[in-house]
Scaffold this motif. Structure first.
Motif, mmCIF file in Angstrom:
data_model
loop_
_atom_site.group_PDB
_atom_site.id
_atom_site.type_symbol
_atom_site.label_atom_id
_atom_site.label_comp_id
_atom_site.label_asym_id
_atom_site.label_seq_id
_atom_site.Cartn_x
_atom_site.Cartn_y
_atom_site.Cartn_z
ATOM 1 N N LEU A 1 9.369 14.420 35.425
ATOM 2 C CA LEU A 1 9.812 14.708 36.759
ATOM 3 C C LEU A 1 10.165 16.342 36.444
ATOM 4 O O LEU A 1 10.918 16.794 35.711
ATOM 5 C CB LEU A 1 11.233 14.063 36.821
ATOM 6 C CG LEU A 1 11.972 14.361 38.044
ATOM 7 C CD1 LEU A 1 11.068 13.819 39.175
ATOM 8 C CD2 LEU A 1 13.154 13.693 38.028
ATOM 9 N N ARG B 1 14.738 11.395 43.765
ATOM 10 C CA ARG B 1 13.713 11.324 42.537
ATOM 11 C C ARG B 1 14.474 11.579 41.272
ATOM 12 O O ARG B 1 13.768 11.358 40.179
ATOM 13 C CB ARG B 1 12.855 12.349 42.893
ATOM 14 C CG ARG B 1 11.704 12.144 43.936
ATOM 15 C CD ARG B 1 10.977 13.398 44.150
ATOM 16 N NE ARG B 1 10.036 12.889 45.193
ATOM 17 C CZ ARG B 1 9.222 13.697 45.852
ATOM 18 N NH1 ARG B 1 9.211 15.089 45.669
ATOM 19 N NH2 ARG B 1 8.563 13.451 46.854
ATOM 20 N N LYS C 1 5.897 12.138 37.705
ATOM 21 C CA LYS C 1 4.433 11.767 37.758
ATOM 22 C C LYS C 1 3.767 11.826 36.282
ATOM 23 O O LYS C 1 4.072 12.523 35.548
ATOM 24 C CB LYS C 1 3.871 12.744 38.827
ATOM 25 C CG LYS C 1 4.056 12.773 40.310
ATOM 26 C CD LYS C 1 3.216 13.337 40.980
ATOM 27 C CE LYS C 1 3.748 12.900 42.744
ATOM 28 N NZ LYS C 1 2.869 13.875 43.447
ATOM 29 N N TYR D 1 5.437 8.730 42.251
ATOM 30 C CA TYR D 1 6.493 8.813 41.453
ATOM 31 C C TYR D 1 6.916 7.354 41.056
ATOM 32 O O TYR D 1 7.002 6.495 41.543
ATOM 33 C CB TYR D 1 7.756 9.315 42.167
ATOM 34 C CG TYR D 1 7.833 11.088 42.335
ATOM 35 C CD1 TYR D 1 8.318 11.957 41.429
ATOM 36 C CD2 TYR D 1 6.734 11.403 43.291
ATOM 37 C CE1 TYR D 1 8.077 13.354 41.673
ATOM 38 C CE2 TYR D 1 6.873 12.884 43.574
ATOM 39 C CZ TYR D 1 7.670 13.813 42.891
ATOM 40 O OH TYR D 1 7.353 14.882 42.930
#
Length: 518
Positions: free
Chosen positions: A316, A329, A335, A402
């Motif tokens: 991240l 997030r 990712k 994500y």
């Protein structure tokens, strides 16, 4: 010049290009690339003089020390493998790991010499014990007795040279065989995502028995960066080193960060050289994340990984920590990094699930381990024929790609960066004469992210005393694995096939919490 495909070639490259540049510092000691290469070749010669041959194992039981890294690099040259033992394990667990590895030489730090002496007759494969550091150091003489040996065993990319142990769902750790291909790929992939280059100054504060220690060290060495190794991650000392040595990259677990932010004057130091502060290996409570960000703005990256993939598989990035518009997030694992594929599959059918749907996280990359040492069935169950590693982690992927790691398929607990399988604790507790049945679950903890709790069914006519239960566990398990609390109930909830419904047991404790396992 062709790209090096193993760490012996990588070490030779940096020795040739930067012989007089410092490669590693440790306390008051420092070694240039030329000095490090010479020490590794003496180590290789000493291994061969001891009769070690390709495929043999050595083991290290110590706090962080450059000797462990030298052994790993020498194993890469000789064709042997370094089995690094988790020093936090209880003596019976330490003996199990050493015996499972079939190590022929054991290197031990001064803090553990007494424990090894007591275990010595239970370690049948160990031919010699060599002390590292302290007033009784034998390691330096072991090196000095040999001339540097430059001969290189013709290793294959799939050959293992470092073996790190993961806790097992059956209650026993498994040795993940990490290969030249995997470690070189990890070093390259991490360097791309974290911009680690020859000018980087990397702090290694995590223990070398963990990928956050050994793999992070090799990632730094792979790029010709300088390492500052910490023997034990003392919060104040870690902060002081970040400023004094102008560290550019570090990896720390949330439990350590939670202590660091409470150090008086932590926010008054100059950390302007720091480019990346990576964190992961356990849940990061949002209050700790906010406090850390206040001291280290603009550099935080969350990483998610696993021993079986040599370390990091997703990140991240800093940008997602800084943008309030994507604050949701912060509970994601980011990712996939360069060179890694990630998908979420139905754990039963193996078919990919739809966006947002829960499933098991699967990972594919060249970083994947060579398998579990001596456990072909476990290896076959973990790695598919087309190279996907079944992580055992549950989660989902959002529409933007994500990854959210929401639970453990196999009930693993991550506490302060340590992986804890309930089966390990349950197999110890069920032997207690007062226990009829037991299930261990992870419950929220402000400091450690989550900690083990034992839910017990007492035998008829018996009562459960928490102090006695704790003493029973501490005699048989590492302290970090011992349950921190004990509940007594009439019966464990089970499904029609008899499986304990741990999700039902956990639910009351996680109400109001965002479960984030990283």
């Amino acid at each position: 010049m062709s790209k090096p495909t193993d760490f012996t070639a990588i070490l030779a490259q940096w020795e040739a290009e930067r012989p007089d540049t410092v490669a590693i510092t440790f306390g008051a000691s420092r070694w240039t690339w030329a000095e490090l290469a010479t020490r590794v070749r003496r180590n290789a010669a000493a291994q061969r003089a001891a009769g070690l041959v390709p495929g043999d194992r050595v083991a290290v039981l110590d706090l962080n020390h450059p000797a462990c890294l030298e052994l790993t690099l020498a194993c890469a040259q000789v064709g042997t493998a370094n089995a690094v033992v988790n020093f936090r394990l209880a003596p019976p667990e330490i003996a199990y790991v050493i015996n499972d590895s079939r190590a022929r030489i054991l290197f031990v730090g001064p803090e553990f010499a007494g424990a090894v002496a007591q275990l010595r007759d239970k370690l049948p494969t160990i031919e010699r014990v060599i002390r590292i550091g302290g007033p009784d150091d034998e390691y330096e003489a072991w090196l000095a007795a040999q001339e540097p040996d430059a001969a290189v065993h013709p290793s294959k990319p799939e050959d293992c040279f470092v073996q790190l142990y993961t806790s097992g769902t059956t209650g026993f750790p498994k040795g993940a065989m990490l290969t030249h291909r995997g470690m070189v790929a990890h070093a390259h992939n991490v360097a791309v995502d974290q911009s680690i280059g020859p000018d980087a100054i990397v702090q290694v504060a995590m223990p070398l028995f963990h990928v956050g220690g050994t793999s992070y060290s090799l990632a730094a060495l792979g790029q010709g960066a300088r390492i500052h190794m910490v023997r034990m991650p003392d919060p104040a000392a870690v902060l002081e080193m970040l400023e004094r040595e102008k560290v550019t990259h570090t990896f720390l677990v949330p439990a350590l960060l939670a202590m660091m932010v409470k150090v008086p004057g932590a926010g008054d130091r100059d950390y302007s050289a720091l480019k990346t502060l990576s964190y992961g290996a356990s849940p990061m409570p949002l209050p700790v994340m906010r406090a850390t960000h206040e001291i280290f703005p603009g550099v935080m990256q969350q990483v998610y990984g696993m021993t079986e993939q040599c370390g990091v598989v997703s990140v991240l990035p800093t940008a997602d920590h800084e943008d309030p518009a994507v604050a949701h997030r912060l509970v994601s694992a980011g990712k996939a990094i360069h060179g890694v594929e990630i998908k979420v599959c139905d754990p039963v059918t193996g078919e990919p699930v739809a966006v947002g749907e829960p499933g098991e996280i699967w990972v594919r990359s060249e970083q994947v381990m060579g398998g579990y040492w001596g456990k072909p069935e476990s290896t076959a169950a973990a790695i598919t024929e087309d190279g996907w590693l079944r992580s055992g982690d549950g989660g989902h992927m959002d529409a933007d790609g994500y990854l959210y790691v929401t639970d453990r398929i196999k009930d693993m607990i991550i506490s302060g960066g340590e992986n804890i399988y309930p089966a390990e604790i349950e197999r110890v507790m069920v032997e207690h004469p007062s226990i009829e049945d037991v299930a261990v679950i992870g419950v929220p903890d402000e400091k450690w992210g989550e900690v083990p709790k034992a839910v017990i069914v007492a035998r008829p006519g018996h009562t459960i005393d928490s102090a006695q239960m704790m003493a029973w566990c501490r005699e048989r398990l590492a302290s970090f694995k011992c349950p921190k609390s004990f509940d007594v109930i009439d019966a464990l909830p089970r499904n029609p096939t008899g499986k304990v419904l741990k999700k039902d047991l956990r639910k009351p404790y996680w109400e109001g919490h965002t479960r984030q396992v990283a």
